[in-house]
Motif scaffolding. Sequence first.
Motif, PDB file in Angstrom:
ATOM      1  N   ALA A  79      -6.275  23.583  38.322  1.00 52.48           N
ATOM      2  CA  ALA A  79      -5.227  23.467  39.339  1.00 52.48           C
ATOM      3  C   ALA A  79      -4.728  22.030  39.429  1.00 52.48           C
ATOM      4  O   ALA A  79      -3.519  21.775  39.481  1.00 52.48           O
ATOM      5  CB  ALA A  79      -5.759  23.926  40.700  1.00 52.48           C
ATOM      6  N   MET A  80      -5.670  21.086  39.436  1.00 53.96           N
ATOM      7  CA  MET A  80      -5.275  19.678  39.528  1.00 53.96           C
ATOM      8  C   MET A  80      -4.489  19.282  38.274  1.00 53.96           C
ATOM      9  O   MET A  80      -3.534  18.514  38.350  1.00 53.96           O
ATOM     10  CB  MET A  80      -6.513  18.781  39.669  1.00 53.96           C
ATOM     11  N   ASP A  81      -4.911  19.816  37.173  1.00 52.57           N
ATOM     12  CA  ASP A  81      -4.221  19.568  35.917  1.00 52.57           C
ATOM     13  C   ASP A  81      -2.761  19.994  36.019  1.00 52.57           C
ATOM     14  O   ASP A  81      -1.847  19.250  35.644  1.00 52.57           O
ATOM     15  CB  ASP A  81      -4.920  20.395  34.820  1.00 52.57           C
ATOM     16  N   ALA A  82      -2.584  21.188  36.567  1.00 51.80           N
ATOM     17  CA  ALA A  82      -1.231  21.715  36.738  1.00 51.80           C
ATOM     18  C   ALA A  82      -0.427  20.792  37.653  1.00 51.80           C
ATOM     19  O   ALA A  82       0.729  20.461  37.370  1.00 51.80           O
ATOM     20  CB  ALA A  82      -1.296  23.114  37.331  1.00 51.80           C
ATOM     21  N   LEU A  83      -1.065  20.358  38.739  1.00 52.05           N
ATOM     22  CA  LEU A  83      -0.365  19.485  39.699  1.00 52.05           C
ATOM     23  C   LEU A  83       0.086  18.205  39.011  1.00 52.05           C
ATOM     24  O   LEU A  83       1.235  17.777  39.170  1.00 52.05           O
ATOM     25  CB  LEU A  83      -1.279  19.168  40.885  1.00 52.05           C
ATOM     26  N   PHE A  84      -0.821  17.597  38.255  1.00 44.28           N
ATOM     27  CA  PHE A  84      -0.467  16.330  37.596  1.00 44.28           C
ATOM     28  C   PHE A  84       0.682  16.524  36.625  1.00 44.28           C
ATOM     29  O   PHE A  84       1.542  15.668  36.490  1.00 44.28           O
ATOM     30  CB  PHE A  84      -1.683  15.737  36.887  1.00 44.28           C
ATOM     31  N   ARG A  85       0.700  17.685  35.967  1.00 42.37           N
ATOM     32  CA  ARG A  85       1.793  17.952  35.040  1.00 42.37           C
ATOM     33  C   ARG A  85       3.124  18.054  35.784  1.00 42.37           C
ATOM     34  O   ARG A  85       4.154  17.602  35.308  1.00 42.37           O
ATOM     35  CB  ARG A  85       1.517  19.256  34.279  1.00 42.37           C
ATOM     36  N   TRP A  86       3.074  18.653  36.954  1.00 47.22           N
ATOM     37  CA  TRP A  86       4.313  18.881  37.716  1.00 47.22           C
ATOM     38  C   TRP A  86       4.738  17.678  38.560  1.00 47.22           C
ATOM     39  O   TRP A  86       5.864  17.614  39.028  1.00 47.22           O
ATOM     40  CB  TRP A  86       4.158  20.106  38.628  1.00 47.22           C
ATOM     41  N   MET A  87       3.800  16.771  38.779  1.00 46.39           N
ATOM     42  CA  MET A  87       4.052  15.678  39.722  1.00 46.39           C
ATOM     43  C   MET A  87       5.354  14.903  39.484  1.00 46.39           C
ATOM     44  O   MET A  87       6.144  14.735  40.416  1.00 46.39           O
ATOM     45  CB  MET A  87       2.867  14.722  39.714  1.00 46.39           C
ATOM     46  N   PRO A  88       5.623  14.399  38.274  1.00 45.67           N
ATOM     47  CA  PRO A  88       6.860  13.614  38.073  1.00 45.67           C
ATOM     48  C   PRO A  88       8.097  14.427  38.432  1.00 45.67           C
ATOM     49  O   PRO A  88       9.022  13.915  39.078  1.00 45.67           O
ATOM     50  CB  PRO A  88       6.842  13.305  36.564  1.00 45.67           C
ATOM     51  N   PHE A  89       8.085  15.704  38.049  1.00 49.93           N
ATOM     52  CA  PHE A  89       9.234  16.568  38.341  1.00 49.93           C
ATOM     53  C   PHE A  89       9.390  16.756  39.852  1.00 49.93           C
ATOM     54  O   PHE A  89      10.490  16.599  40.405  1.00 49.93           O
ATOM     55  CB  PHE A  89       9.021  17.920  37.649  1.00 49.93           C
TER      56      PHE A  89
END
Lengths: 304, 248
Positions: A79-89
């Motif tokens: 889940a955190m991985d997903a968040l980090f991927r989406w963070m810049p966007f």
Amino acid sequence: MVELVRQRNAIPGLSAPTTSDLAVLKPFQLASSNDKLNQIAFCEWLGNRSPSHMVLFLLLFVLVSFPALAAGGYGIEKAMDALFRWMPFLLSKGFLFNVLISVLVMLIGTAVGALVGLGQISLFKPLRIFCWSITQFFRNSPWLVLLFIVMLAFPFEINIGGLTIPVPDWMKAVIGLSLPIMANIAEIVRGAVQSVPTGQWEAAESLAFSRTKTLWQIILPQCFKRMIPPWMNWYAILTMATPLVSILGVEDILRLSRDAMEAEGNNPALLMPFYSFILILFFIYCYPIAKWTQRLERKFNVKT
Amino acid sequence: MSWTEDQPMVSIKDVYKSFDKLEVLKGVSFDVMKGEVICIIGPSGSGKSTLIRCINALNPINSGSIKVEGQEVNDPHLDKLELRKKVGMVFQQYNLFPHKTALQNIMMAPMQVLKQDKDEVEQRAHGLMRKVRLEGKEHSYPGELSGGQQQRVAIARSLAMNPDVMLFDEVTAALDPETVKEVLVTIKELAEDGMTCMLVTHEMGFAREVADHIYFTDRGVIVEHGEPATFFDQAKDERTKEFLGQIL
């Protein structure tokens, strides 16, 4: 006859025996009045915490909830991985859009609100009453309802001459949020002008200043400083209210986060990291404004 | 307008004024000639301040007539701004503009209202600061000045408009006893220069010294008036005697 009518008006499952063996959803009821009291007490307690407590509370909440979620099949790490991927966007397309909306609303609200506030001290009675009425009306309306009304009542494009100007949803949202902000800014302006002692008006009048000149050159320069802290306060409140626009389909941070979670497979483990991220972003943005407001308030209080 | 200097500068006739149901002035009449200094005294609530505020139309009157240089003040078509260019007023609470320095306070009205040249106004403002003995305080803000200094700036601010008559509304009432004198000296010099002055005051010694004429008001009417010497030493009316007995 009467019995028949009553039976016809009766609600099966509630005031009459059930006529179906399908499940019936009964109205929501609290288990006991005691629980209700506890809920209010909790809200009061929460409301009285200082910001540092709130941060601790938030962290605690996040820490406690993550392992609980990690117990499921979809891990917290994923889940955190997903968040980090989406963070810049989410930051550049979502949060910055919220900030843009808040700035536009504040600009419109301040410009119109200042005029309406000055209208309230006009010597022309109809204008004074009109400005007072719209101020009171919009100050005491729920923001979300105003947003819905503007969203539905406003055309999606405006025709001026042969020119067609499209009005996208986010622009309607800006207009909707501008209304209550306008009313509150109007109150700030009116209050600040009326807080200047009448002696200042009299002194200016007796020096042959006209009313307009008195207002612009003597009264407003004096109360301008007094307006800044409450004005900033309203900006912070407004910024925190901008996610309301997501309900109306505007692609703000809340909306985009939900889209992101959808794209990640809608796993419940995503909820806490994503929503916590939004909370933390708003906190980082609004808390300094609140602190700065307090400092300015103290500074101006000492000086006058 | 056929007013000439041998006619009263301020002519008050049968003035009535009430706030809602409270009658404050009940038929007041008197004249003030050019260069004359008059003092209005009387117990609080007798309508002294109201009367003086009616002269520059800060308060409208109900009936009667007030003429300043022949111009009727009790006239719905009155150009208040024109009237106020001729009538200077100083208040009990000074009412300086707190966001401007002493010099700016003095310069504001001549520049903004009379549209006079900045350099010329500045020069005159410096002269006025000298006149009220506040040289060196030009760039102080009102908050940095004592009550007496603020009041003298307020007097200079009024004088900058070159008024024909000055109204003083209990200008020393809010001051410390030791600063009262410096303000009174300023007013006295002004009177000696030939300025027409109307003062509401509680300073009996000062009134006796500078006034050409004393008016004693009580409950909205002028009870007694006269030249200072006769007024203070040979008061006839019982109310005047009682008032003077309490004060002196």
